[in-house]
Write an enzyme that holds these catalytic residues in place. Structure first.
Site, PDB file in Angstrom:
ATOM      1  N   GLY A  59      35.776 -51.144  70.968  1.00 24.58           N
ATOM      2  CA  GLY A  59      36.393 -52.115  70.070  1.00 24.58           C
ATOM      3  C   GLY A  59      37.409 -51.370  69.215  1.00 24.58           C
ATOM      4  O   GLY A  59      37.109 -50.292  68.687  1.00 24.58           O
ATOM      5  N   ALA A  60      38.617 -51.946  69.100  1.00 28.99           N
ATOM      6  CA  ALA A  60      39.736 -51.194  68.509  1.00 28.99           C
ATOM      7  C   ALA A  60      39.452 -50.632  67.106  1.00 28.99           C
ATOM      8  O   ALA A  60      39.609 -49.425  66.887  1.00 28.99           O
ATOM      9  CB  ALA A  60      40.987 -52.087  68.515  1.00 28.99           C
TER      10      ALA A  60
ATOM     11  N   ARG B 141      41.386 -43.075  74.542  1.00 29.31           N
ATOM     12  CA  ARG B 141      41.679 -44.406  75.081  1.00 29.31           C
ATOM     13  C   ARG B 141      43.097 -44.782  74.648  1.00 29.31           C
ATOM     14  O   ARG B 141      43.402 -44.716  73.457  1.00 29.31           O
ATOM     15  CB  ARG B 141      40.662 -45.458  74.587  1.00 29.31           C
TER      16      ARG B 141
ATOM     17  N   ASP C 133      43.745 -55.368  70.745  1.00 25.02           N
ATOM     18  CA  ASP C 133      43.795 -53.901  70.759  1.00 25.02           C
ATOM     19  C   ASP C 133      45.143 -53.369  70.311  1.00 25.02           C
ATOM     20  O   ASP C 133      45.240 -52.264  69.781  1.00 25.02           O
ATOM     21  CB  ASP C 133      43.447 -53.366  72.146  1.00 25.02           C
TER      22      ASP C 133
HETATM   23  O1  MRU Z   1      36.937 -52.017  76.139  1.00 28.21           O
HETATM   24  P1  MRU Z   1      36.512 -52.484  74.796  1.00 28.21           P
HETATM   25  O2  MRU Z   1      35.116 -53.015  74.754  1.00 28.21           O
HETATM   26  O3  MRU Z   1      36.776 -51.448  73.721  1.00 28.21           O
HETATM   27  O4  MRU Z   1      37.483 -53.711  74.468  1.00 28.21           O
HETATM   28  C1  MRU Z   1      37.385 -54.353  73.228  1.00 28.21           C
HETATM   29  C2  MRU Z   1      38.309 -55.498  73.082  1.00 28.21           C
HETATM   30  O5  MRU Z   1      39.105 -55.806  73.932  1.00 28.21           O
HETATM   31  C3  MRU Z   1      38.257 -56.223  71.758  1.00 28.21           C
HETATM   32  O6  MRU Z   1      38.549 -57.579  71.908  1.00 28.21           O
HETATM   33  C4  MRU Z   1      39.298 -55.601  70.812  1.00 28.21           C
HETATM   34  O7  MRU Z   1      39.163 -54.215  70.753  1.00 28.21           O
HETATM   35  C5  MRU Z   1      39.200 -56.159  69.442  1.00 28.21           C
HETATM   36  S1  MRU Z   1      37.723 -55.634  68.622  1.00 28.21           S
HETATM   37  C6  MRU Z   1      37.736 -56.233  67.061  1.00 28.21           C
END
Ligand code: MRU
Length: 345
Positions: free
Chosen positions: A48-49, A90, A238
């Site tokens: 999650g970002a 990432r 993200d």
């Molecule tokens: O691959 P992930 O689980 O890190 O992807 C997360 C997402 O796409 C979320 O929607 C995004 O990071 C927003 S989290 C507040």
């Protein structure tokens, strides 16, 4: 509410909830070296970002603790090396480099070369990022909850909740705020192949708070909309480019197209730290591609013929014209995004 991370002040380590094991097991991993954080981000123990940005900030603090340098210049060289390693974990979420840059700026501005003082300043900045993320999410919730009608039904994708942030969540924060405002709100969670963040994490977060949640597989969303069961869609982000294009978990773009076809409003909830004004459009956002086994296997079991070709982008880009509004921690941004995003940064 489950917490994605906790700083342990006595040990000076970060404890991360291992999200790869949810919902079956609630297990914490203790990270005491910055490379522990590097590997936790890569294997999605923390994801999650905003959460990876905050965890990386603490990672840089741990790197600083182990630096032995004779001058501030040498210290800076080593610190920047660790920051590059953390940033490379990432590529899509800009929150990662945003958080690291904040710490590096703090370091550059510090009028000292005393190691203890520098470490203290960096740790305080990481704590500030953590605190500000939670308070920003609460503000975002208040700005966004007005879009959810009484008795409203919200479709969401992936997990943009407490687990994806320092706490409270972005898209799920808006849902929490609607609930706190006394609304009966219900949620449809797309399971979110290949790694099932919707099924494993969003469903868990909502159930823990008794917010009614119904799980669907990703290919059910169009029919759900056609049946009139969705009042609005809210997702996280993200990275958001200057023209309002949004990178988010793979599958978001398809949901936005379907929402448009059914006249359903499509909202993005994200802090301004997710906005990258340096990129003119979503075409410039780097999209992470992950290992083929995430698609071909589940729980160690083969789901497809061995050796099949696989394409596994972790994110997609939703063009700005499909987005009704962007809910941020500094207010709601409406189109035209190219003009209005830069006004709030
Ligand atoms: O691959 P992930 O689980 O890190 O992807 C997360 C997402 O796409 C979320 O929607 C995004 O990071 C927003 S989290 C507040």
């Amino acid at each position: 509410m489950l917490e994605a991370m906790r700083w342990l002040p006595n040990e000076e380590c970060l404890e991360l909830l291992d999200q790869t094991r949810l919902p079956a097991e609630i297990t914490y991993v203790k990270c005491c070296e910055y490379r522990d954080i590097v590997s936790a981000i890569k294997r999605l123990a923390v994801r999650g970002a905003p959460a990876i940005g905050t965890a990386a900030a603490y990672g840089l603090v741990m790197a600083a603790r182990n630096i032995s340098a004779k001058s501030k210049k040498e210290y800076s060289y080593q610190l920047r090396g660790a920051a590059r390693e953390l940033a490379a974990t990432r590529p899509t979420a800009v929150n990662l480099s945003w958080a690291l840059d904040r710490l590096l700026q703090k370091f550059d501005d510090a009028d000292t070369d005393n190691h203890g003082e520098l470490y203290g300043l960096l740790l305080e900045e990481a704590h500030a990022i953590y605190r500000e993320d939670i308070s920003g999410n609460r503000r975002m919730g208040n700005y966004g909850q007005g879009f959810i009608p009484q008795g409203g039904s919200v479709l969401t994708h992936c997990n943009a909740g407490a687990l994806a942030t320092a706490g409270y969540g972005t898209a799920l924060g808006v849902i929490r705020a609607a609930r706190e405002a006394g609304k009966n709100v219900s949620v449809y969670a797309c399971e979110t192949r290949p790694l099932l963040q919707g099924a494993r994490l969003t469903a868990l977060e909502m159930m823990q708070e008794n917010i009614p949640v119904t799980l669907i597989t990703d290919n059910m969303a169009g029919f759900l909309m056609a049946k009139g069961k969705v009042d609005l869609v809210i997702v996280g982000a993200d990275r958001i480019s200057a023209n309002g294009d949004v990178a988010n978990k793979i599958g978001t773009y398809g949901l936005a197209v379907m929402a448009k076809a059914h006249n359903i409003p499509f909202y993005v909830a994200a802090p301004v730290s997710t906005v990258d004004l340096k990129l003119a459009s979503g075409d410039e956002i780097p999209i992470e591609e992950r290992d083929h086994t995430e698609v071909t296997h589940h729980g160690g079991r083969l789901l497809a013929p061995a050796g099949v070709n696989v394409w596994n982008p972790a994110f997609d880009v939703t063009p700005h014209n499909l987005i009704t509004a962007i809910i941020t921690d500094k207010g709601v941004v409406w189109p035209p995004y190219k003009e209005n995003l830069k006004k709030i940064i």
